[in-house]
Enzyme design. Structure first.
Site, PDB file in Angstrom:
ATOM      1  N   ASP A   1       6.029 -10.978  -1.458  1.00 25.78           N
ATOM      2  CA  ASP A   1       6.001  -9.545  -1.176  1.00 25.78           C
ATOM      3  C   ASP A   1       6.149  -9.378   0.330  1.00 25.78           C
ATOM      4  OD1 ASP A   1       5.542  -6.761  -1.724  1.00 25.78           O
ATOM      5  OD2 ASP A   1       3.514  -7.024  -0.961  1.00 25.78           O
TER       6      ASP A   1
ATOM      7  N   ASP B   1       5.304  -5.934   2.574  1.00 26.69           N
ATOM      8  CA  ASP B   1       4.236  -5.168   3.224  1.00 26.69           C
ATOM      9  C   ASP B   1       2.885  -5.805   2.925  1.00 26.69           C
ATOM     10  OD1 ASP B   1       5.739  -2.967   4.371  1.00 26.69           O
ATOM     11  OD2 ASP B   1       6.092  -2.311   2.316  1.00 26.69           O
TER      12      ASP B   1
END
Length: 346
Positions: free
Chosen positions: A27, A29
């Site tokens: 991922d 953020d």
């Protein structure tokens, strides 16, 4: 009945989260960066892993193109190109193509990160329900406003069978100034107006994970995320091992309270620990009291009926958390039914 980790006769001190992994999916953020800035130790750790494994990046954020994300990653020092990035719009458009004919007119709620993918797939974009779109596709963009949500509502109410695809339903999104409303909030507004839910592509749904494996291959993928409700739940649904790294949204308290569907394979303080030995949780029963004690490394926690206490803090806070999660998750007791020592979650 309590179900605890199986008791071992020794610690598997040489095992790391990367052992046997041929594809690392990360991922963005909260894992790689926050805002424009890299998270400490993330870049060098992922570059090191990339020496022997395929690295891919997954993002639910539909506001940016894969090219712009790759450019951002490269500016931070990662060896990333556009094809290394899988976005929720890419997964959403694959879903869309399975619902309506390519070349159809679709109503788009979102920005460049979504519109470029929709157009590249051969669909015609409209912003108005008056154009009789065959479907609605919705993603986040900072400038999405009431008029955009209203047009989506008009189109979906006009034909209750009209397909509706959402890139993701994250309630929040981390930005440089803090936590802000995400696409889930905007999708919720349309849901309230039309009384039904969309087909969702992004985490925690499996479409984005399937898109990544389709592109990158890999027999044993490992997904790294910072959120239990999207990243870890999604990886579990996709049948992947997962890492919760405590550099983003969810931290110690949320990890302790994770439900059975949202529990990661590994918990890391930061990404340096990807390549470090991951000591196993070892269960013991106190012969005198009958209490359960779980040890990880030099840290240990105790469960006496419904009270969880620190037996030994040890020299690594992350091992103390690993011991506590193993004890609590294995107890079969809900977190609200336990009295947990504050030093375990503060």
């Amino acid at each position: 009945m309590m179900v605890f980790p199986r008791k071992r006769t020794r610690l598997l001190t040489e095992r790391t989260p990367l052992d046997g992994v041929d594809l690392v999916l990360a991922d963005l953020d909260g894992v790689v960066y926050t805002g424009d800035s890299a998270i400490a130790h993330a870049v060098e750790s992922l570059n090191a892993a990339a020496q022997t494994r395929r690295i891919g990046y997954l993002t639910n954020n539909a506001s940016r193109t894969a090219a712009s994300v790759a450019s951002h990653l490269a500016s931070l020092g990662l060896a990333a190109v556009e094809d290394d990035v899988v976005t929720s719009p890419q997964a959403a458009v694959r879903l869309l193509a399975g619902l309506v004919p390519v070349g159809s007119t679709v109503l788009v709620v979102g920005g460049e990160g979504l519109t470029t993918v929709v157009e590249a797939a051969g669909f015609v974009i409209t912003r108005s329900a008056l154009d009789q779109p065959v479907a609605v596709i919705q993603g986040f963009a900072p400038d999405v406003g009431w008029k955009d949500l209203a047009e989506a509502s008009f189109a979906l109410n006009d034909d209750p069978e009209r397909p509706w695809v959402a890139t993701n339903t994250d309630w929040t999104i981390p930005v440089a100034r803090g936590i802000a409303p995400g696409n889930g909030t905007l999708v919720g507004a349309v849901h309230n107006a039309v009384g039904r839910l969309p087909v969702v592509a992004g985490k925690p749904e499996v479409a984005i994970f399937e898109e990544a494996v389709r592109r990158f291959g890999g027999v044993k993928p490992l997904f790294i995320g910072d959120r239990l409700d999207t990243d870890i739940l999604g990886a579990n649904r996709a049948g992947m091992e997962s890492v919760l790294v405590l550099t983003g949204i969810d931290r110690r308290k949320q990890a302790l309270a994770a439900n059975a569907k949202s529990r990661p394979t590994y918990i890391l303080g930061d990404l340096r620990e990807l390549a470090e030995p991951y000591p196993e949780a070892v269960l013991a029963t106190d012969a005198r009291s009958g209490d359960t004690v779980v040890t990880v490394g030099r840290s240990a926690v105790r469960l006496a009926k419904t009270v969880v206490t620190v037996e030994r803090a040890g020299d690594r806070p992350i091992d103390l958390l690993r011991a506590a999660t193993s004890l609590i998750w294995g107890s079969g007791l809900p977190i609200y039914g336990l009295d947990v020592a504050p030093e375990l979650y503060s």
